[in-house]
Design a protein around this motif. Structure first.
Motif: not given
Length: 203
Positions: A75, A77, A79-84, A112-113, A116, A120
């Motif tokens: 979980a 940061s 791990s999410s594509g919204s984290f630029r 995972r990162a 992502v 992206e």
């Protein structure tokens, strides 16, 4: 209130358990000197490799990063594509990590990162550290290249006439960071450094 960090000033750094963990810690050190925010994720095997290959303590490695993420924190940061970010470099990249990234079946935050980063359409540089390679390895590398990753084994540049292992590591890491358009001042550049002209070998 703190202003958000521009994506081009933020890079994810993965360190897997392959031989050559010195590349990863040098990436962190040089990026810190360049004012780049780094997000480190390191495998458990990498921590063992540091003990085998360097005198560094894991606390010292982590201290070189801006932010450290636990390998099991899915979980986080990164791990999410919204984290630029500007992308991710895995230095070194083990065959296991490379294979997970190639299939998209990721079991750790590191892979995972990287997945992502690919989805992206950001720059992903994998310093794959293994030799010799069999067909399965090569097919995974080709698949990753087709997805947009850059496969960049840490091959020394002898034309730069390194005088030490440290100089060789710095030149290699500098060339990897060139791929993100980050110049950390460690690359001797052909055509720019005048003493890099080819000379005939003496018998």
């Amino acid at each position: 209130m703190d202003l958000p960090v521009p994506a081009q000033r933020r890079l994810i750094v993965g360190i897997s358990g392959a031989s050559g963990v010195v590349y990863g810690v040098r990436v962190l050190q040089l990026l810190r000197n360049a004012g780049i925010e780094t997000h480190l994720v390191m495998s458990k095997t990498a921590e063992l490799t540091f003990a085998y290959e360097t005198p560094l303590k894991i606390a010292d490695v982590k201290a070189a990063a801006h932010t450290v993420h636990d390998i099991g924190d899915m979980a986080a940061s990164i791990s999410s594509g919204s984290f630029r970010t500007a992308g991710m470099i895995v230095a070194p990249c083990s065959i296991r990590s490379m294979s997970e990234i190639a299939t998209g079946v990721t079991s750790t935050l590191l892979t995972r990162a990287a997945d992502v980063t690919l989805k992206e359409r950001r720059r992903l540089v994998l310093m794959v550290r293994e030799t010799p390679l069999h067909g399965g390895h090569l097919r995974s590398m080709a698949a990753l290249s087709d997805m947009g990753a850059i496969i960049a084994p840490p091959v020394p540049a002898f034309y730069a006439k390194p005088k030490s292992i440290e100089e060789m590591v710095d030149h290699t890491v500098g060339r990897m960071l060139d791929l993100f358009e980050i110049d950390v001042g460690t690359v001797r550049r052909w055509g720019e450094d005048q003493d890099l002209r080819a000379r005939p070998l003496k018998n």
